[in-house]
Design an enzyme around this catalytic site. Structure first.
Site, PDB file in Angstrom:
ATOM      1  N   SER A  25       0.820  -1.210   0.000  1.00  0.00           N
ATOM      2  CA  SER A  25       0.000   0.000   0.000  1.00  0.00           C
ATOM      3  C   SER A  25       0.851   1.255   0.000  1.00  0.00           C
ATOM      4  CB  SER A  25      -0.864   0.054   1.258  1.00  0.00           C
ATOM      5  OG  SER A  25      -1.566  -1.121   1.430  1.00  0.00           O
ATOM      6  N   HIS A  77      -1.037  -2.469  -6.975  1.00  0.00           N
ATOM      7  CA  HIS A  77      -1.771  -2.149  -5.745  1.00  0.00           C
ATOM      8  C   HIS A  77      -3.278  -2.210  -5.988  1.00  0.00           C
ATOM      9  CE1 HIS A  77      -2.742   1.020  -2.446  1.00  0.00           C
ATOM     10  NE2 HIS A  77      -2.914  -0.202  -2.004  1.00  0.00           N
ATOM     11  N   GLU A 125      -3.530   0.413  -8.961  1.00  0.00           N
ATOM     12  CA  GLU A 125      -2.481   1.425  -9.080  1.00  0.00           C
ATOM     13  C   GLU A 125      -1.197   0.664  -9.423  1.00  0.00           C
ATOM     14  OE1 GLU A 125      -1.599   3.282  -5.245  1.00  0.00           O
ATOM     15  OE2 GLU A 125      -1.453   5.238  -6.203  1.00  0.00           O
TER      16      GLU A 125
END
Ligand code: CAA
Length: 269
Positions: free
Chosen positions: A106, A127, A139
């Site tokens: 993260s 992500h 992401e």
């Protein structure tokens, strides 16, 4: 997160090897996949037969050694640099030289994690957002040495899962958590300073900003330990006091009140 990623990969038609530190965690992951798919069966969006086929494509892997033949690895272990680096180092020794390793971190530096693998050009951040089967975004984070080919393969893979891939460069918290986590931390400061109640803060953000969940409900959903780990990465990474984690967040984590997963956080479950 791991089981959600396995689910979307298997649903796209891929064979998946799912592994964890304990066999019971793999079993728990598989039962989460089963109940998540059952929602779609109940709503008539998936047949029971298709559900069985998806589940059959996920093979529990008893040890890392059984990953020797995989083409792509997504690591989704706890948000801790050492835990991730140690695991990635071990996986890099087992898989084929051309296998791409991706981390679902993260916030931790992709460039730093890549350096543990000995294949930084074939390493990337991938992500996913929670709940993985529902959220559209992946992401994709390029480390300093990530090759264009690795990026293109990862982007195509995310899109084959039905996700929208958005490219970002490596920086603490990337974009998602650089923007999200200070908002959550600020909401916790508002509780800490007695500005409003937990319920009031969440209601303001839900009704006022059209967020599906209030920031404190979302913090409980993500896990308060994960929120604290991300704030620490932002704080250390930028050396800027604007990212200091709220003392109340630290206190809750010390108390073991980690949100939904422990039955208590800002709310009781
Ligand atoms: N598996 C499969 N489907 C699921 C699901 C799951 N685990 N959870 C919810 N769903 C589906 C439901 O079946 C339902 O589908 P339909 O509308 O198509 O019928 C839909 O999602 C909505 O679910 P519900 O009606 O049960 O509940 P809801 O409307 O309250 O939505 C939510 C639940 C999708 C979680 C919504 O509250 C939401 O979007 N919350 C915010 C989530 C968010 O911000 N996630 C990002 C967190 S940050 C992160 O992940 C990254 C990080 O690094 C920290």
């Amino acid at each position: 997160m791991g089981s959600g990623i396995a689910q979307v990969a298997a649903r796209s038609g891929l064979m998946v090897a799912l592994t964890d530190i304990k066999e019971e965690f793999v079993e728990r992951g598989l039962s989460q996949v089963s109940s998540s798919l059952q929602r779609d069966v109940d709503k008539g969006r998936l047949t029971a037969e298709a559900k069985r086929e998806i589940l059959a494509r996920i093979k529990p892997a008893a040890s890392l050694d059984s990953l020797a033949d995989v083409d792509f690895v997504v690591e989704a272990v706890t948000e801790d640099l050492k835990a991730k680096s140690d695991l990635l180092k071990a996986v890099a020794r087992i898989v084929r030289p051309n296998t791409i390793l991706a981390s679902n971190t993260s916030s931790i530096s992709i460039t730093t994690l890549a350096s543990a693998t000995g294949r930084p050009d074939r390493f990337i951040g991938m992500h996913f957002m929670n709940p993985v089967p529902v959220m559209k975004l992946v992401e994709i984070i390029r480390g300093a040495a990530t090759s264009d080919q690795t990026y293109e393969t990862t982007r195509a893979l995310a899109e084959s899962f039905g996700k929208t891939a958005v490219e970002v460069n490596d920086a603490p918290g990337f974009v998602s958590n650089r923007v999200l986590m200070p908002m959550i931390n600020e909401a916790i400061f508002a509780v800490y300073e007695g500005v409003a109640s937990v319920k009031a803060i969440d209601e303001i953000m839900k009704l006022g900003m059209n967020h599906p969940m209030g920031p404190l409900q979302l913090a409980d959903f993500i896990g308060l330990d994960v929120c604290l780990a991300i704030m620490n990465v932002l704080h250390d990474g930028f050396n800027d006091s604007k990212y200091r984690p709220c003392p109340l967040l630290k206190k809750y984590v010390s108390a073991g009140w980690l949100g939904r997963k422990t039955g208590k956080g800002f709310y009781e479950y």
